[in-house]
Design a protein around this motif. Structure first.
Motif, short mmCIF file in Angstrom:
data_model
loop_
_atom_site.label_atom_id
_atom_site.label_comp_id
_atom_site.label_asym_id
_atom_site.label_seq_id
_atom_site.Cartn_x
_atom_site.Cartn_y
_atom_site.Cartn_z
N SER A 102 0.85 -1.44 0.06
CA SER A 102 -0.09 -0.01 0.00
C SER A 102 0.98 1.05 -0.10
N LYS A 103 0.58 2.00 -1.11
CA LYS A 103 1.72 3.18 -1.18
C LYS A 103 1.36 4.11 -0.11
N SER A 104 -0.02 4.28 -0.05
CA SER A 104 -0.63 5.49 1.06
C SER A 104 -0.08 4.97 2.45
N THR A 117 10.93 12.13 2.14
CA THR A 117 10.54 11.22 1.03
C THR A 117 9.62 12.74 0.26
N ALA A 118 9.22 12.31 -0.93
CA ALA A 118 8.54 13.45 -1.58
C ALA A 118 7.15 13.70 -0.77
N SER A 119 6.88 14.95 -1.02
CA SER A 119 5.40 15.55 -0.50
C SER A 119 4.42 14.98 -1.35
N LEU A 142 2.25 10.03 -10.25
CA LEU A 142 0.95 9.23 -10.00
C LEU A 142 1.08 7.83 -9.46
N LYS A 143 0.73 7.47 -8.36
CA LYS A 143 1.12 6.30 -8.06
C LYS A 143 -0.23 5.47 -7.35
N TYR A 144 -0.64 4.30 -8.17
CA TYR A 144 -1.80 3.52 -7.77
C TYR A 144 -1.67 2.91 -6.49
N GLY A 152 1.86 0.71 -11.91
CA GLY A 152 0.98 1.37 -11.11
C GLY A 152 1.63 2.86 -10.92
N VAL A 153 3.02 3.12 -11.63
CA VAL A 153 3.52 4.56 -11.38
C VAL A 153 3.69 5.32 -12.78
N VAL A 154 2.99 6.39 -12.67
CA VAL A 154 3.24 6.99 -14.05
C VAL A 154 3.62 8.58 -13.75
N ILE A 155 4.81 8.87 -14.37
CA ILE A 155 5.37 10.12 -14.24
C ILE A 155 4.59 11.15 -15.17
N ALA A 156 3.82 11.78 -15.12
CA ALA A 156 3.15 12.57 -16.07
C ALA A 156 3.82 14.14 -16.13
N ILE A 182 -0.65 11.01 -5.27
CA ILE A 182 0.23 12.07 -6.11
C ILE A 182 1.39 12.65 -5.40
N GLU A 183 2.57 12.78 -5.83
CA GLU A 183 3.59 13.02 -5.30
C GLU A 183 4.49 14.06 -5.95
N ASP A 184 5.60 14.75 -5.52
CA ASP A 184 6.31 15.69 -6.20
C ASP A 184 7.23 14.80 -6.93
N TYR A 185 7.73 15.20 -8.04
CA TYR A 185 9.00 14.45 -8.78
C TYR A 185 10.14 15.04 -8.27
N LEU A 186 10.93 14.03 -8.08
CA LEU A 186 12.37 14.26 -7.56
C LEU A 186 13.50 13.61 -8.68
N GLU A 187 14.56 14.34 -8.40
CA GLU A 187 15.77 14.05 -9.22
C GLU A 187 16.90 13.62 -8.60
N PRO A 189 20.28 10.38 -8.73
CA PRO A 189 20.45 8.92 -8.95
C PRO A 189 19.80 8.17 -7.89
N GLU A 190 19.35 6.97 -8.47
CA GLU A 190 18.54 6.00 -7.50
C GLU A 190 19.28 4.87 -7.04
N PHE A 191 19.11 4.19 -5.91
CA PHE A 191 19.71 3.15 -5.65
C PHE A 191 18.99 2.14 -4.55
N HIS A 211 18.51 -1.33 -13.41
CA HIS A 211 18.52 -0.50 -14.72
C HIS A 211 17.02 -1.07 -15.41
N LYS A 212 15.99 -0.08 -15.18
CA LYS A 212 14.68 -0.39 -15.47
C LYS A 212 14.27 -0.24 -17.00
N ARG A 213 15.10 0.59 -17.75
CA ARG A 213 14.82 0.49 -19.24
C ARG A 213 15.33 -0.53 -20.09
P1 AMP Z 1 8.16 2.86 -7.67
O1 AMP Z 1 7.17 1.57 -8.18
O2 AMP Z 1 7.50 3.57 -6.55
O3 AMP Z 1 9.30 2.29 -7.65
O4 AMP Z 1 8.04 3.72 -8.89
C1 AMP Z 1 8.71 3.37 -10.27
C2 AMP Z 1 9.88 4.33 -10.52
O5 AMP Z 1 9.17 5.67 -10.90
C3 AMP Z 1 11.03 4.41 -9.72
O6 AMP Z 1 11.92 3.74 -9.52
C4 AMP Z 1 11.42 5.96 -9.95
O7 AMP Z 1 12.37 5.76 -11.26
C5 AMP Z 1 10.14 6.61 -10.47
N1 AMP Z 1 9.46 7.25 -9.52
C6 AMP Z 1 8.79 7.17 -8.33
N2 AMP Z 1 8.45 8.00 -7.55
C7 AMP Z 1 9.08 9.07 -8.10
C8 AMP Z 1 9.30 10.41 -7.70
N3 AMP Z 1 8.60 11.01 -6.64
N4 AMP Z 1 10.15 11.34 -8.39
C9 AMP Z 1 10.75 10.96 -9.33
N5 AMP Z 1 10.91 9.58 -10.01
C10 AMP Z 1 9.77 8.73 -9.14
#
Ligand code: AMP
Ligand code: GLY
Length: 413
Positions: A102-104, A117-119, A142-144, A152-156, A182-187, A189-191, A211-213
């Motif tokens: 549950s994301k929420s 974490t992001a607002s 946007l996260k379902y 379930g995650v869309v970066i609009a 719905i959360e702020d977009y962060l920038e 490197p992810e780990f 590496h997701k892509r």
């Molecule tokens: P998640 O399923 O939450 O890991 O989201 C999938 C991917 O979406 C993540 O690995 C990130 O690359 C991207 N993502 C999720 N939340 C954010 C955020 N707040 N800001 C930027 N990218 C995000």
């Protein structure tokens, strides 16, 4: 000791291989497993979410320890059921696993306990959601609020895209009836930071990066992961210390304070932003494909670690300082539609580890049987050497229908 591993992919092959080296383990079963795991374990044809059948099997076979791979099994309540039956199992309860499912729940927990974490806001009403988006800058995330098989995650990046996604999620209920975070977009490197957690005790593993892509230079569609490496030069010791003290340990304590103590692997999907390290997501299990590069570094007896976490004993983890890098070989067409059943040759020529993700065996030969088929893991004294070694070993595998990336590790090179 007899061990049952629940799951099927490369992650479970990595767990099985590590357990096969344990001085305590005499027999490994895997449900449902795959053709690679079958080389070191007995496959059991039970679905990973069929908790009743798994429990009956564990009782009948007198299994000493069960290890859970995928989140679907945790969400199905496997740990609660096994615990109630007095069976030893490694993984969090259904309630504790909500930190992933549950994301929420995860976001509210982070807000309450001041874990960075992001607002965000949570919405069930489409009009309120789209109004919130209109009042914020783009892109927005946007996260379902539930399991959506990685979709379930869309970066609009446009308002139209946000409208369409929110309609799908909240009005058409594409993944089922639930809310949207719905959360702020962060920038940055992810780990991936995986820790063994036993209630208030947190034992960090080495960090890794997924590496997701689908294609080189991080182009193409999102996948389940096309490769990973561990030993991540861009994440230094003080980053790791910060993440442990300000994110992973407080989260374990927060879960205890909420009445759902966590035992298992807590996976922090973290981002190093210009305002510090923040949580993108939590998972309640080993990551895939991160596990395939982190477990080969772990020098401990994995069976002992699992038991110590369950029993609350002190654990001291030690890791090989070499860099480990894994390249996924996927079916052409993946993550969209693809064909199966292509012959794979050269597997025995590889000097390194080959974990199977989706293969089948017939008459001693291996065939493709999934989207992600294999992951080849090699090591090196430097990350570059590990990358070169992995790419060399991958080139020994011959198959007419596989593709792979050649730049795994590039973000640290
Ligand atoms: P998640 O399923 O939450 O890991 O989201 C999938 C991917 O979406 C993540 O690995 C990130 O690359 C991207 N993502 C999720 N939340 C954010 C955020 N707040 N800001 C930027 N990218 C995000
Ligand atoms: N590699 C990302 C995950 O396991 O969810």
């Amino acid at each position: 000791m007899k061990v049952l591993i629940v799951g099927a992919g490369g992650r479970c092959h990595a767990i099985a291989l590590a357990l096969s080296k344990s001085k305590y383990v005499s027999e490994i079963y895997c449900a449902p497993g795959n053709a690679g795991i079958a080389q070191i374990a007995t496959l059991v044809p039970i679905k990973e979410t069929d908790v009743e059948a798994l429990k009956a099997f564990a009782i009948k076979q007198k299994i000493d320890l069960t290890v859970v791979g995928p989140e679907m099994a945790l969400a199905a309540g496997i740990v609660d059921e096994f615990n109630a039956a007095g069976l030893k199992i490694f993984g969090p309860t259904k309630k504790a696993a909500e930190i992933e499912t549950s994301k929420s729940y995860a976001k509210d927990l982070m807000k309450k306990y001041h874990i960075p974490t992001a607002s965000y806001e949570v919405f069930t009403d489409y009009e309120k959601a789209i109004n919130y988006v209109r009042g914020h800058s783009l892109p927005i995330v946007l996260k379902y609020d539930g399991l959506a098989a990685g979709k379930g995650v869309v970066i609009a990046t446009t308002l139209e895209e946000a409208e369409e996604t929110l309609k799908d999620m909240l009005i058409d209920e594409e993944f089922g009836s639930s809310s949207v975070v719905i959360e702020d977009y962060l920038e940055g490197p992810e780990f991936s930071f995986m820790c063994f957690v036993s209630n208030d005790k947190v034992y960090p593993m080495e960090v890794s990066q997924d590496h997701k892509r689908a294609y080189d230079n991080d182009l193409g569609p999102n996948t389940g992961g096309m490769g990973a490496y561990s030993g991540v030069p861009i994440i230094n010791d003080s980053d790791k210390e910060y993440a442990l003290k300000h994110i992973m340990e407080p989260t374990a304590l927060a879960l205890m304070a909420e009445g759902c103590p966590f035992k298992g692997v807590l996976y922090g999907g973290l981002m190093k932003t210009k305002d510090g390290i923040k949580v993108i997501e939590f998972n309640a299990r080993f990551g895939d494909p991160e596990t395939e590069v982190v477990l080969p570094k772990l020098k401990n007896d994995l069976f002992e670690v699992f038991c110590d976490i369950i029993d609350g004993n002190k654990v001291e983890l030690t890791f090989d300082p070499m860099y480990y890098l894994g390249v996924v070989l996927a079916s052409k067409g993946y993550p969209s539609s693809y064909e199966k059943g292509f012959l794979i040759e050269g597997l025995n020529d590889v000097n390194g580890i080959v974990y199977h993700m989706g293969t089948k065996e017939d008459g001693g030969k291996y065939y493709t049987n999934g989207g992600r088929v294999l992951i080849v893991v090699a090591k090196g004294k430097t990350l570059l050497e590990a990358q070169q070694n992995a790419n060399l070993e991958v080139s020994k595998i011959k198959c007419n229908n596989l593709y792979h990336r050649t730049d795994i590790g590039h973000r640290s090179l």
